[in-house]
Design an enzyme around this catalytic site. Sequence first.
Site, PDB file in Angstrom:
ATOM      1  N   GLU A  44       0.863  -1.217  -0.041  1.00  0.00           N
ATOM      2  CA  GLU A  44      -0.098  -0.004  -0.069  1.00  0.00           C
ATOM      3  C   GLU A  44       0.751   1.089  -0.078  1.00  0.00           C
ATOM      4  O   GLU A  44       1.707   1.480   0.677  1.00  0.00           O
ATOM      5  CB  GLU A  44      -1.226   0.042   1.228  1.00  0.00           C
ATOM      6  N   LYS A 103      -8.713  -0.816   0.506  1.00  0.00           N
ATOM      7  CA  LYS A 103      -9.778  -1.167   1.394  1.00  0.00           C
ATOM      8  C   LYS A 103     -10.733  -2.391   0.632  1.00  0.00           C
ATOM      9  O   LYS A 103     -11.058  -1.996  -0.592  1.00  0.00           O
ATOM     10  CB  LYS A 103     -10.793   0.067   1.695  1.00  0.00           C
TER      11      LYS A 103
END
Length: 432
Positions: A231, A249
């Site tokens: 990420e 997410k």
Amino acid sequence: MSTSDRFVLTLPWAPPLAVAGGLAARDGALCLLSDGGPNGRVSWVGAEPDVAGIGPVDDADPFAALRQAGWDRHVIGLAAYDAGARPATGERGQAAGDWPDLMVARYPALLRFHHPTQTIQAIGIGPDAPAQARRAADWIASARPPSQPAPPAGEFGEETPETTYTAAVADVVERIGAGELFQANIARAWGGALEPGTDPFDVFVRLATGAAPYGAFWRLGERVLVSNSPELFLTFDPADGRIETRPIKGTRRRDADPVRDAANAADLVASAKDRAENLMIVDLMRNDLARVSVPGSVRVERLFALESFATVHHLVSTVAATAAEATGPADILNATFPPGSITGAPKHQAMKVIAAHEPPRGPWCGSLFLLDDRGRMTASVLIRTASFWREEGQWRFRTLAGAGIVADSDPRSESAETDAKIVAIRRALTGT
């Protein structure tokens, strides 16, 4: 190529992990190991910074160190999650391993590995830049192609029972139903010790077989960080003012069977719950970036894109903006830290709820950031990360995995998601 205080030597290719292996025992040993893909085309290797700082921060300006003269290039920093959460929570507890709020170090010499062209640049900065570049070039001669080490940890114990985690999830769902917040990321933690004669670099080597875009190994004193993060938290290029964030997410476990694996990916893409969870964090990051951006420049460039890694599928969105005039890395980090994807919405209240259920997180879900030789910033979110520290001559570790809790979260399903997220770290440590 040179400027008055920057000198670059172009060198033939050598694998960055092998070069890092020759430096791994030195103080300040650093390897930012990317997977060579579109989000991780460049790796960095270095050692022996000329200046380092470790300690607490001013809550009002936790990244003030980056405002010092000379701290704008070849700087590595690790900001603990708690450094950003403390203004909301008031917590002053210490993370396991006595991890500080902020660790920063400046490197007069670094190696930059450009995967698409298979070339290396030895980069020196400062008044003796040519000598520093030559010093970096010499590191390649000590490259040591790593063999796959045996699992270095014999234990991987959960800090609290799984029932404690599912009860925390149920509590957050109840708080959401009462209108207290919309989402909070709640984590489980594991820990243990390495076997005598092993080193955290062994864990990093084992993780590298499934390298992510933002893998990292950093040794500073008696502390080591090992990360295999997929990420991106932030990039910032002062040349054109572009800021970018790519929150993750939505997660599904990978499957060895291609048909089931494709079905898992399709289920994630179609999931209204995961898309809603992702969208809430996109809106949060838009709001954070707006604080330091030209009005009207914040934009969503990609929404709900599927990205697949060694053990999981993720939904990833991309938000970009143009930085306001005179905005620098410290301003951007202050406006956005901790990352929205690992706090929740509203961020301030989510951090309070997290603090009610978790001890200090330390490095996990903080950020590791680089200011390169041009002053460009790349910062990762420290998920898929383990922290190591020396305790009575033995390396101990702690690692966590979390899940975003929303109104229709099922506690058992969220616990299963954290199990999926911790698989790669657990295997690297124990082989199981």
